[in-house]
Design a protein around this motif. Sequence first.
Motif, PDB file in Angstrom:
ATOM      1  N   ARG A 120     -18.625   4.831  -4.331  1.00  0.00           N
ATOM      2  CA  ARG A 120     -19.436   4.333  -3.218  1.00  0.00           C
ATOM      3  C   ARG A 120     -20.345   5.398  -2.603  1.00  0.00           C
ATOM      4  O   ARG A 120     -21.357   5.067  -1.993  1.00  0.00           O
TER       5      ARG A 120
ATOM      6  N   GLU B  98     -12.901   5.307  -4.806  1.00  0.00           N
ATOM      7  CA  GLU B  98     -13.762   4.737  -3.764  1.00  0.00           C
ATOM      8  C   GLU B  98     -14.808   5.752  -3.312  1.00  0.00           C
ATOM      9  O   GLU B  98     -15.991   5.418  -3.180  1.00  0.00           O
TER      10      GLU B  98
ATOM     11  N   ILE C  68     -11.024   4.190   3.536  1.00  0.00           N
ATOM     12  CA  ILE C  68     -11.733   3.217   2.697  1.00  0.00           C
ATOM     13  C   ILE C  68     -13.015   2.775   3.403  1.00  0.00           C
ATOM     14  O   ILE C  68     -14.091   2.720   2.799  1.00  0.00           O
TER      15      ILE C  68
ATOM     16  N   ILE D 293     -11.955  -5.139   5.508  1.00  0.00           N
ATOM     17  CA  ILE D 293     -12.622  -3.831   5.626  1.00  0.00           C
ATOM     18  C   ILE D 293     -14.099  -3.963   5.273  1.00  0.00           C
ATOM     19  O   ILE D 293     -14.974  -3.416   5.963  1.00  0.00           O
ATOM     20  N   ARG D 294     -14.391  -4.706   4.212  1.00  0.00           N
ATOM     21  CA  ARG D 294     -15.799  -4.900   3.821  1.00  0.00           C
ATOM     22  C   ARG D 294     -16.579  -5.617   4.921  1.00  0.00           C
ATOM     23  O   ARG D 294     -17.738  -5.287   5.186  1.00  0.00           O
TER      24      ARG D 294
ATOM     25  N   LEU E 231      -6.402  -5.930   4.332  1.00  0.00           N
ATOM     26  CA  LEU E 231      -6.970  -6.347   3.053  1.00  0.00           C
ATOM     27  C   LEU E 231      -8.416  -5.870   2.928  1.00  0.00           C
ATOM     28  O   LEU E 231      -9.135  -5.742   3.929  1.00  0.00           O
ATOM     29  N   MET E 232      -8.850  -5.651   1.682  1.00  0.00           N
ATOM     30  CA  MET E 232     -10.192  -5.113   1.435  1.00  0.00           C
ATOM     31  C   MET E 232     -11.283  -6.017   1.986  1.00  0.00           C
ATOM     32  O   MET E 232     -12.316  -5.538   2.459  1.00  0.00           O
TER      33      MET E 232
ATOM     34  N   TYR F 129       0.831  -1.204   0.000  1.00  0.00           N
ATOM     35  CA  TYR F 129       0.000   0.000   0.000  1.00  0.00           C
ATOM     36  C   TYR F 129       0.870   1.261   0.000  1.00  0.00           C
ATOM     37  O   TYR F 129       0.577   2.235  -0.717  1.00  0.00           O
TER      38      TYR F 129
ATOM     39  N   HIS G  67      -5.336   5.346   5.834  1.00  0.00           N
ATOM     40  CA  HIS G  67      -5.775   4.818   4.542  1.00  0.00           C
ATOM     41  C   HIS G  67      -6.978   3.891   4.681  1.00  0.00           C
ATOM     42  O   HIS G  67      -8.014   4.085   4.022  1.00  0.00           O
ATOM     43  N   GLU G  68      -6.867   2.880   5.538  1.00  0.00           N
ATOM     44  CA  GLU G  68      -7.963   1.916   5.667  1.00  0.00           C
ATOM     45  C   GLU G  68      -9.196   2.542   6.305  1.00  0.00           C
ATOM     46  O   GLU G  68     -10.324   2.204   5.947  1.00  0.00           O
TER      47      GLU G  68
END
Length: 264
Positions: A105, A101, A70, A43-44, A39-40, A26, A66-67
């Motif tokens: 989104r 993003e 997101i 986060i999801r 990892l995405m 990253y 950063h995360e």
Amino acid sequence: MAKQMTLSQVMKELEVHGDPKVRERYVRDGAGDNVFGVLMGKIRALAGALGQNHALGLELWATGNHEARILSCMLLDPSALTEKEARKLLEPLTLSLLVDELVGRVLVKAPVAEALQGRWMDGNKELPRRAGWKLLAGRIAAGLAKDLDVKATLVRIERELPEAPHRVKEGINYCLVWIGLHLPGYRKEAIAIGERLGRWDPRPIPKGCTSSYAPEWIAAVLALRKGEKTEARKKMEAATAKKKPAPERKKGAPKKASARKRTS
């Protein structure tokens, strides 16, 4: 039922799931130093547990992590953003991933989307210009750009893409592809413009990704909708298969008998 968590609890949860190797990637990609390496998928999953929470989303964004940003994009309420607030979120950004993003989104669904789109497309700042074109593409896909002069937009795409900075080129090209995919009456024209613009992106296509060349991208998505594969996809998969090394046979393991009978 949505899980109730404070900002500090969410940040600790993100930090726990950080991976040093992912963090390195990253950082290398431009995420800055305020990053855990989550990892995405993680986060999801956290976003699914939290549900929409505009206030928490704004707090997460303000951390600069950063995360957290997101995750913020997955929690914010598009209808709660004013044009001024949306600009404050996006315009200082330096990472195209975060721009995409936030646009995809949140801002595409915001009541202020059309106003933001016009301001950013007509501006001279690189990432806001990218955001403007991505906003238009998203609104086209969602059927929200009903008053759009598509012909004039296609003329503008062909005029502006060649001289635009690379990250703006990507946004303009994305819009061209989305017109070709979501407005069938303009598909042939979009493909023709793509052919005239040519292969403007000289970078190699990452494994498993679709070409950014608009005619191929449009063809690949249309083929996928039919459950088919384009010739370009078949060639890429064949080339990838050739590069894969044969699996090593364990020591002492018997050789498999040949399917073909030996003739004497």
